[in-house]
Motif scaffolding. Structure first.
Motif, PDB file in Angstrom:
ATOM      1  N   UNK A 367       0.849  -1.195   0.000  1.00 50.27           N
ATOM      2  CA  UNK A 367       0.000   0.000   0.000  1.00 50.27           C
ATOM      3  C   UNK A 367       0.882   1.242   0.000  1.00 50.27           C
ATOM      4  N   UNK A 368       0.489   2.240  -0.781  1.00 47.68           N
ATOM      5  CA  UNK A 368       1.169   3.534  -0.772  1.00 47.68           C
ATOM      6  C   UNK A 368       0.277   4.548  -0.068  1.00 47.68           C
ATOM      7  N   UNK A 369       0.798   5.107   1.036  1.00 40.44           N
ATOM      8  CA  UNK A 369       0.132   6.190   1.741  1.00 40.44           C
ATOM      9  C   UNK A 369       0.859   7.492   1.388  1.00 40.44           C
ATOM     10  N   UNK A 370       0.432   8.584   1.985  1.00 44.19           N
ATOM     11  CA  UNK A 370       1.013   9.878   1.591  1.00 44.19           C
ATOM     12  C   UNK A 370       2.501   9.951   1.905  1.00 44.19           C
ATOM     13  N   UNK A 371       2.901   9.432   3.059  1.00 40.95           N
ATOM     14  CA  UNK A 371       4.293   9.587   3.465  1.00 40.95           C
ATOM     15  C   UNK A 371       5.007   8.261   3.722  1.00 40.95           C
ATOM     16  N   UNK A 372       4.414   7.150   3.363  1.00 40.40           N
ATOM     17  CA  UNK A 372       5.059   5.869   3.661  1.00 40.40           C
ATOM     18  C   UNK A 372       4.483   4.756   2.788  1.00 40.40           C
ATOM     19  N   UNK A 373       5.215   3.663   2.790  1.00 36.59           N
ATOM     20  CA  UNK A 373       4.795   2.441   2.104  1.00 36.59           C
ATOM     21  C   UNK A 373       4.490   1.394   3.161  1.00 36.59           C
ATOM     22  N   UNK A 403      -3.398   4.768  -1.926  1.00 38.56           N
ATOM     23  CA  UNK A 403      -4.397   5.484  -1.135  1.00 38.56           C
ATOM     24  C   UNK A 403      -4.284   7.001  -1.278  1.00 38.56           C
ATOM     25  N   UNK A 404      -3.199   7.458  -1.910  1.00 34.50           N
ATOM     26  CA  UNK A 404      -3.010   8.910  -2.084  1.00 34.50           C
ATOM     27  C   UNK A 404      -2.322   9.130  -3.424  1.00 34.50           C
ATOM     28  N   UNK A 405      -2.958   9.881  -4.336  1.00 28.30           N
ATOM     29  CA  UNK A 405      -2.443  10.016  -5.704  1.00 28.30           C
ATOM     30  C   UNK A 405      -1.787  11.362  -5.972  1.00 28.30           C
ATOM     31  N   UNK A 406      -1.669  12.225  -4.931  1.00 27.50           N
ATOM     32  CA  UNK A 406      -1.040  13.543  -5.099  1.00 27.50           C
ATOM     33  C   UNK A 406      -1.734  14.329  -6.217  1.00 27.50           C
ATOM     34  N   UNK A 414       5.239   9.791  -5.177  1.00 29.85           N
ATOM     35  CA  UNK A 414       4.464   8.636  -5.611  1.00 29.85           C
ATOM     36  C   UNK A 414       5.260   7.784  -6.579  1.00 29.85           C
ATOM     37  N   UNK A 415       5.859   8.396  -7.580  1.00 28.32           N
ATOM     38  CA  UNK A 415       6.627   7.643  -8.576  1.00 28.32           C
ATOM     39  C   UNK A 415       7.874   7.021  -7.945  1.00 28.32           C
ATOM     40  N   UNK A 416       8.476   7.728  -6.978  1.00 33.40           N
ATOM     41  CA  UNK A 416       9.628   7.176  -6.270  1.00 33.40           C
ATOM     42  C   UNK A 416       9.225   5.928  -5.487  1.00 33.40           C
ATOM     43  N   UNK A 431      -4.956  -1.132  -7.364  1.00 34.89           N
ATOM     44  CA  UNK A 431      -6.197  -0.590  -6.799  1.00 34.89           C
ATOM     45  C   UNK A 431      -5.924   0.858  -6.387  1.00 34.89           C
ATOM     46  N   UNK A 432      -6.541   1.812  -7.089  1.00 34.64           N
ATOM     47  CA  UNK A 432      -6.355   3.238  -6.801  1.00 34.64           C
ATOM     48  C   UNK A 432      -7.614   3.751  -6.111  1.00 34.64           C
ATOM     49  N   UNK A 433      -7.484   4.198  -4.860  1.00 34.19           N
ATOM     50  CA  UNK A 433      -8.655   4.473  -4.032  1.00 34.19           C
ATOM     51  C   UNK A 433      -9.052   5.941  -3.980  1.00 34.19           C
ATOM     52  N   UNK A 434      -8.481   6.743  -4.852  1.00 31.02           N
ATOM     53  CA  UNK A 434      -8.905   8.137  -5.001  1.00 31.02           C
ATOM     54  C   UNK A 434      -9.193   8.422  -6.473  1.00 31.02           C
ATOM     55  N   UNK A 435      -9.947   9.507  -6.702  1.00 32.46           N
ATOM     56  CA  UNK A 435     -10.155   9.928  -8.090  1.00 32.46           C
ATOM     57  C   UNK A 435      -8.807  10.279  -8.708  1.00 32.46           C
ATOM     58  N   UNK A 436      -8.623   9.902  -9.962  1.00 28.31           N
ATOM     59  CA  UNK A 436      -7.330  10.109 -10.603  1.00 28.31           C
ATOM     60  C   UNK A 436      -7.527  10.588 -12.036  1.00 28.31           C
TER      61      UNK A 436
END
Length: 579
Positions: A367-373, A403-406, A414-416, A431-436
């Motif tokens: 899972x990718x969160x805003x500041x961590x994996x 969970x956060x697509x910036x 995100x890409x990093x 699985x992308x849980x925000x509008x993108x």
């Protein structure tokens, strides 16, 4: 509290406030009653709740707070008064910012022989309340206590008083106050004669213990479930659990940051221990390994969460060896490893898809969160793209959840994160849980060459000024390999057309029907655009029923859109499959 207050009668309370409170509570309780039993009342043609049986009221009261019940129903009539004082009624009391200590103390005095649980969850004047009311052996049915934010000087007298409770089964203490020395606290807790569950949570406050190891022949605790939510060293932990030989479940958090005694930790034998849960920021894999090696038990469940930056936690082979050698009876396993920025890359891919993990039906997810994996090893659960008797390919089960697509900002982090993840594991499901936006989505797909399925919350055609020209050749090539697509929220038919155009070999499409379109028009527009590989379509329509299926079938047949097909609905989903 003086004698006058102890014998305070209900009529002596403020009459106006009492009537107002009673009225509000009656409204609330009546609403809850009809919420739970509305359909039943209609079926039985019951116009008044007083016509319900006592047995049904017993079940209803189980959902309501004890104070609310007493205020609403006491002194209404003889029947309810008898019901409230019946030994078969046990009250659960939850005090959250309760406005009147006097009302609580009066009611408590009336029903204390029937109170099953009390939850002091941040009530006003808690410490004053605990001084005014003594919880002792007269609360002979009390089995569960939750105390939050108690002052340290009130805690020890409180623990001394509740020692006389004949049925206390569960004790949950949480406080933000600093309790410097836990020796007396734990000694009093271990002395509680019937306690099975204990939780002590200090919200990360520093504390110390010098509790000695239990001596053979002395009285041991009856605790079977122990949750430690404060700082401790492994020596202190060894001493604590030496008092709990009947321990079955051990839940740990906040291992001391300065602990250096793990290598000298004494072996602990816990014959009945079957479940360990641990959350910690401060130990590495080698230290955790030593801890497990020193616990002699029959552990069947292991749930661990680590934030300490040690990539060894993702070494599948080390975990496999640890489980085989020291946890041979393990049945359930869950690993969570939080990785923050600037972590060291091991340069090796994890092997949580080996035969050992497949046999256990355990899979690796990210899972990718805003500041961590967050990396997870967990039991496999059925996913949206598995239809009927489809088989599970555990070798290709790894899913990345974003969970956060910036959105609307540069997505360098995100890409990093994604680049780091694909160095560790191959990603097959997204699985992308925000509008993108489409361009952000294609940038992500560009980095994931092995995708099989794609699930997104919703799509927008917004184009970011931060993104380079898209789509790239690689992103188009990667998208063409995606076999199954799920769009949770659909606003325009163009969103569906987009996926039909870029996912050229799509086999399964799962979408929500656009609210502004009829289901007939929506389905026809999709079927007119399908590619040669699409064979299964799922459309969510909240009002799907047999008549809707009949209309769709007539439309398909009359317009000869499909020939060999099946169509049915399940829980608002319309499934259309063809050959």
């Amino acid at each position: 509290m003086d004698h006058t207050k102890r014998t305070l009668s209900f009529n002596q309370l403020s009459e106006e406030n009492t009537k107002k409170l009673r009225s509000n509570i009656i409204l609330l309780v009546t609403y809850k009653l009809f919420f739970f039993l509305g359909e039943l009342l209609d079926e039985l043609r019951i116009s008044s709740i007083e016509n319900l049986s006592n047995e049904l009221f017993h079940e209803i009261f189980d959902y309501l707070d004890g104070i609310d019940i007493y205020l609403a129903f006491s002194n209404l009539n003889h029947r309810f008064q008898q019901l409230l004082t019946s030994s078969s009624i046990l009250y659960k009391i939850k005090l959250i910012h309760f406005s009147s200590n006097e009302i609580f103390m009066f009611i408590c005095e009336q029903i204390k022989h029937q109170i099953y649980s009390i939850n002091f969850q941040i009530p006003v004047h808690l410490n004053q309340l605990l001084t005014s009311i003594i919880i002792d052996s007269s609360f002979n049915c009390l089995q569960s206590l939750v105390i939050e934010d108690i002052q340290p000087d009130k805690l020890i007298p409180f623990l001394i008083n509740i020692n006389s409770l004949p049925q206390l089964f569960s004790l949950d203490i949480r406080t933000v106050h600093v309790i410097g020395d836990l020796n007396n606290i734990y000694q009093l807790i271990f002395a509680l004669p019937t306690l099975k569950y204990n939780k002590l949570y200090l919200y990360g406050n520093e504390c110390s213990m010098s509790i000695p190891m239990a001596v053979t022949g002395k009285q041991f605790s009856t605790i079977e479930y122990l949750q430690i939510g404060h700082y401790y060293t492994f020596d202190e932990l060894s001493a604590l659990i030496s008092y709990t030989p009947k321990l079955r479940h051990l839940n740990l958090s906040h291992i001391n940051q300065d602990d250096s005694d793990i290598e000298t930790m004494l072996p602990i034998s816990l014959e009945y221990l079957t479940s360990i849960s641990m959350y910690t920021n401060y130990i590495n894999f080698d230290e955790f390994e030593i801890f497990i090696q020193n616990i002699y038990s029959k552990v069947k469940n292991l749930y661990v969460t680590f934030s300490y930056q040690d990539i060894t936690f993702l070494d599948a082979y080390r975990w496999e060896q640890l489980i085989l050698q020291y946890l041979p009876q393990l049945k359930k396993f869950s690993l969570k490893y939080y990785e923050h920025r600037h972590s060291i890359d091991s340069g090796e891919q994890t092997q949580f898809n080996s035969s050992f993990w497949i046999e256990q039906k355990l899979i690796f997810n990210v899972e990718i969160h805003e500041y961590k994996i967050l990396y997870l090893v967990c039991p496999y659960r059925k996913r949206w793209y598995e239809y009927k008797n489809s088989t599970v390919d555990y070798l290709k089960s790894t899913q990345l959840t974003i969970k956060y697509v910036f959105s609307g900002e540069p997505a360098d982090n995100l890409f990093m994160y994604i680049k780091r993840i694909v160095n560790i594991v191959q990603i097959y499901h997204l699985d992308i849980q925000q509008q993108i936006s489409i361009d952000r989505l294609m940038q992500i797909i560009h980095l994931l060459p092995d995708l099989i399925t794609l699930k997104i919350n919703s799509l927008t055609f917004y184009r970011s000024y931060f993104n380079k020209e898209l789509p790239t050749t690689c992103s188009i090539e990667h998208a063409s390999k995606i076999k199954k697509v799920y769009i949770e929220k659909t606003e325009t038919i163009e969103e569906i057309y987009f996926f039909l155009n870029v996912c050229l070999y799509m086999e399964f499409l799962n979408v929500e029907c656009i609210h502004s379109m009829s289901i007939e028009l929506f389905l026809r527009d999709i079927l007119n655009k399908i590619n040669k590989d699409l064979r299964l379509l799922c459309i969510y329509v909240s009002k799907a029923d047999d008549n809707m299926i009949k209309r769709l079938k007539e439309m398909i047949d009359n317009q000869k859109i499909l020939s060999n097909y099946t169509i049915h609905h399940e829980l608002g989903n319309i499934y259309l499959q063809w050959i």
